[in-house]
Design an enzyme around this catalytic site. Sequence first.
Site, PDB file in Angstrom:
ATOM      1  N   GLU A 145       2.238 -30.663  44.783  1.00  0.00           N
ATOM      2  CA  GLU A 145       3.044 -31.356  43.780  1.00  0.00           C
ATOM      3  C   GLU A 145       2.857 -30.756  42.387  1.00  0.00           C
ATOM      4  O   GLU A 145       1.738 -30.701  41.873  1.00  0.00           O
ATOM      5  CB  GLU A 145       2.685 -32.846  43.751  1.00  0.00           C
ATOM      6  CG  GLU A 145       3.554 -33.644  42.800  1.00  0.00           C
ATOM      7  CD  GLU A 145       3.409 -35.140  42.976  1.00  0.00           C
ATOM      8  OE1 GLU A 145       3.775 -35.874  42.047  1.00  0.00           O
ATOM      9  OE2 GLU A 145       2.932 -35.576  44.041  1.00  0.00           O
TER      10      GLU A 145
ATOM     11  N   LYS B 113      -0.786 -44.474  43.738  1.00  0.00           N
ATOM     12  CA  LYS B 113      -0.375 -43.171  44.240  1.00  0.00           C
ATOM     13  C   LYS B 113      -0.724 -42.106  43.217  1.00  0.00           C
ATOM     14  O   LYS B 113      -1.162 -40.997  43.569  1.00  0.00           O
ATOM     15  CB  LYS B 113       1.117 -43.180  44.545  1.00  0.00           C
ATOM     16  CG  LYS B 113       1.601 -41.929  45.288  1.00  0.00           C
ATOM     17  CD  LYS B 113       2.094 -40.833  44.353  1.00  0.00           C
ATOM     18  CE  LYS B 113       2.655 -39.653  45.137  1.00  0.00           C
ATOM     19  NZ  LYS B 113       3.078 -38.538  44.260  1.00  0.00           N
TER      20      LYS B 113
ATOM     21  N   ASP C 224     -12.125 -35.694  54.622  1.00  0.00           N
ATOM     22  CA  ASP C 224     -11.127 -36.441  55.384  1.00  0.00           C
ATOM     23  C   ASP C 224     -10.226 -37.220  54.436  1.00  0.00           C
ATOM     24  O   ASP C 224     -10.588 -38.302  53.962  1.00  0.00           O
ATOM     25  CB  ASP C 224     -11.837 -37.388  56.359  1.00  0.00           C
ATOM     26  CG  ASP C 224     -10.893 -38.046  57.349  1.00  0.00           C
ATOM     27  OD1 ASP C 224      -9.684 -38.112  57.073  1.00  0.00           O
ATOM     28  OD2 ASP C 224     -11.376 -38.508  58.403  1.00  0.00           O
TER      29      ASP C 224
ATOM     30  N   HIS D 105       6.964 -33.769  34.163  1.00  0.00           N
ATOM     31  CA  HIS D 105       6.898 -33.442  35.580  1.00  0.00           C
ATOM     32  C   HIS D 105       7.998 -32.462  35.960  1.00  0.00           C
ATOM     33  O   HIS D 105       7.750 -31.466  36.647  1.00  0.00           O
ATOM     34  CB  HIS D 105       7.028 -34.721  36.405  1.00  0.00           C
ATOM     35  CG  HIS D 105       7.059 -34.489  37.884  1.00  0.00           C
ATOM     36  ND1 HIS D 105       5.931 -34.175  38.610  1.00  0.00           N
ATOM     37  CD2 HIS D 105       8.075 -34.502  38.775  1.00  0.00           C
ATOM     38  CE1 HIS D 105       6.251 -34.019  39.881  1.00  0.00           C
ATOM     39  NE2 HIS D 105       7.554 -34.213  40.009  1.00  0.00           N
TER      40      HIS D 105
END
Length: 458
Positions: A96, A274, A290, A388
């Site tokens: 991202e 998030k 993990d 972004h």
Amino acid sequence: MSTTSGRPAPGARPRADSRLPKLRDHDPAKRRALVAQAAGLDADALAALDEGEGLRLAQADHMVENVVGLIAIPVGVATNFLVDGVDRLIPMATEEPSVVAAASNAARMARDHGGFRTSSTGDVMMAQVQVLDVVDPEAARLRLLAAKAELLALADAQDPVLAGFGGGARDIDVRVLPTRAGTQVILHLHVDVRDAMGANAVNTMAEAIAPRVAEIAGARTLLRILTNKADRRIARASATFDAELLGGPQVVADIVAASAFAEADPYRAATHNKGIMNGITAVVLATGNDTRAVEAGCHSHAARDGQYRALSRFEQDADGNLSGSLEVPLAVGLVGGATRAHPSAQAAVALLGVETARELAAVIASVGLAQNLAACRALAAEGIQRGHMTLHARTIAASAGAAPDEVAAVAARIVAERRIRVDDAREVLAELRAASTAPTASTASATPTDPAIQEPPS
């Protein structure tokens, strides 16, 4: 000085200043060399991150089943991080755009106020042993608690190496749990797993004690497995972000208001968290840990009081600066699993310079807080899309077919024209290529036999 493994010698730390100005101005190979030098590593310590190096297909074939190939994820390095007084260069594996730059920028805003401060509850993981068909659940609970010493000794016997490192079984607790399938008795085994993630250790111990648990309870056991709700392995990070660097008092107030929104509303909290996981998962993945276990633990922690809430909190301090804090369960390790089997993960750990799982968790929590602050600031100050999408433009340009030496020009054009879409990028790319092959003034007057006008543009 570094060891032959590429990691700093015991007690050594990465460079005294993690600020690497203009790192983005170099090509990837030069950046990697600069980062290795800054971290005090051998020149080839990060070679596993080079194109064509790292994990080999033959190695991958021993890691998971039915291997047919590999997938590459970009690894960027976040700068400016000061964690508990130690500068860290942070490897982040993510696809991202804006994540690495945002974390670096947020860390910069915290440096003058001491950077990130962390604490933890330790390295304890839990396994659950499910007991069914218990005739006297409450009495069985007491019998199991009375057998604590016996059960802990039995668990420790399964892993003498862990005990040799100062870890091992520490405690049990037992719950009587009403369910739609009847009343069940659930035993929790608490294990200090030290620098391991701990899944294999606690699962092995749970399997070993299950027959004795069934015998004591006068019933049968079913599931014997760890819980990813690792709330005995909490990492906390806090930082003060400079109000002036953030954009002033109004931006601080607006971030506080946005934080309150995420604390109260699960719809906002899901996206807020998030943003935190953008940072956390990127470091977890880079270090071969993990990601699914960590994500499950963090999201379950967000709902620990029955409503899904923000994992972080932002407040204005007495000086008008922004105080941020984050508390998350982080089941991560430095021994076993992909962390040791994957060459790129080994390189990432070497770059971080952490020596214990607790240090790794401290860094990860700090990155999560930095990432969250950056997202909240973007939302409060300018809207999330501006920064972004500016960084995303490079990905769009590449997706449109731009060659590496064309990406910057295409990205600059589509950002300037606010047309950050693949079809727009293709149009700009075609225009730039046409302009680069258009006849110059000298060739415009050339004769028809001039090769410059006889050959089609490439």
